[in-house]
Scaffold this motif. Structure first.
Motif, PDB file in Angstrom:
ATOM      1  N   ARG A  15       5.363   0.449   1.595  1.00 53.60           N
ATOM      2  CA  ARG A  15       5.033   0.807   0.482  1.00 53.60           C
ATOM      3  C   ARG A  15       6.232   1.497  -0.305  1.00 53.60           C
ATOM      4  O   ARG A  15       6.726   1.057  -1.384  1.00 53.60           O
ATOM      5  N   ILE A  20       5.604   0.643  -4.175  1.00 55.21           N
ATOM      6  CA  ILE A  20       3.934   0.366  -4.405  1.00 55.21           C
ATOM      7  C   ILE A  20       3.286   1.509  -3.945  1.00 55.21           C
ATOM      8  O   ILE A  20       3.621   2.206  -3.127  1.00 55.21           O
ATOM      9  N   ASN A  24      -2.503   1.447  -5.174  1.00 54.45           N
ATOM     10  CA  ASN A  24      -2.123   0.040  -5.416  1.00 54.45           C
ATOM     11  C   ASN A  24      -2.296  -0.809  -3.741  1.00 54.45           C
ATOM     12  O   ASN A  24      -2.813  -1.827  -3.781  1.00 54.45           O
TER      13      ASN A  24
END
Length: 298
Positions: A15, A20, A24
């Motif tokens: 991530r 991200i 999400n």
């Protein structure tokens, strides 16, 4: 590469690297944010089958890595998010001379490696754009035509579930086109199928456009397969030992293979290292096959 012990540790790093959000990421993996949070804190140790598939399909984490870290009995795994390569041992984090000599000296049995479809080219493009995000990638038609002219050297690896694991793309360039690339690094996206040699012609230039595998074992398999193809081309007379082997390397493995094979560095492009954030300074290599280390195996 970093050593991962759990799937949660990998998801947190993934991530961060890919920028991200947790929300999400949860959506990508078909999980609730609460469940993903518990996984990242190692309160939940395994992903469900669908989330495993989505992690590989959408974020390109090799299925073996997902399986190793998200099984009842976990297997600690070294993995690089940047290059999408993994290893189970520190001994195989990078290709070395012993690995490559083994690949050159042996034979590999089996068919089904040749690049043959738009899906194959899409997977190759996706990886290449991750490593070297140029706005003008090589045309699909050029890769497919190269595979038609040189099926022995244009290879793709897929596992039993048809997940992509690596590739080799070698373009049989004409001397005129190669001279432009060598001097001015002509935009590879502008290469046309008319710049390629034909199946019936001898091949003066073998331009290694791209080579990747998600682990050392697959690297060796693809190199072994491609080298067997090169050996056949030399012995059949389609490729001479006076032919030029060349390529543009931007990763550790690419540079390791070029230098261990005995190719000579012609120039570097530090401005592209800054612009694209490549793993290594992009470098152009070439040599006549007769002058390389691999010549003795041919």
């Amino acid at each position: 590469m970093k050593k991962y012990e759990t799937i949660g540790e990998l998801l947190k790093d993934l991530r961060t690297e890919e920028k991200i959000t947790q929300s999400n990421m949860a959506s990508i993996l078909n999980l609730t944010s609460r469940t993903l949070g518990r996984i990242e804190r190692d309160e939940v140790q395994r992903l469900n089958k669908k989330s495993k598939h989505l992690l590989t399909e959408n974020l390109k984490v090799p299925p073996q890595v997902v399986s190793n870290l998200s099984s009842e009995i976990k297997i600690p795994t070294y993995y690089s998010i940047a290059t999408r390569r993994y290893s189970l041992s520190k001994l195989y984090l990078r290709l070395n001379q012993a690995n490559l000599d083994y690949a050159y000296a042996g034979n590999v049995i089996g068919d089904g490696f040749s690049i043959s479809s738009n899906m194959d080219v899409d997977d190759i493009h996706e990886y290449d754009n991750h490593i070297y995000p140029t706005e003008n990638p090589i045309q699909k038609s050029v890769i497919l035509k190269s595979a038609e002219v040189l099926p022995e050297l244009n290879l793709i690896y897929r596992d039993d579930n048809y997940y992509y694991g690596g590739h080799v793309v070698v373009i049989p360039l004409s001397e005129d086109c190669y001279s432009q690339i060598r001097v001015n690094l002509k935009n590879e996206g502008k290469i046309e199928t008319t710049d390629l040699m034909q199946p019936s012609e001898r091949l003066p230039i073998l331009y290694v456009y791209s080579c990747y595998a998600n682990c050392c074992d697959i690297s060796i398999l693809l190199i072994k397969k491609a080298f067997n193809g090169l050996k056949h081309l030399v012995r059949s007379g389609r490729v001479s030992k006076r032919s030029i082997l060349a390529g543009y390397a931007v990763t550790n493995d690419g540079i390791d293979m070029a230098e261990n094979a005995g190719l000579e560095k012609i120039f570097e492009a530090p401005e592209e290292f800054i612009e694209y954030g490549t793993q290594q300074t992009p470098s152009f290599y070439e040599n006549r096959i007769a002058n390389t280390r691999i010549s003795k195996y041919l």
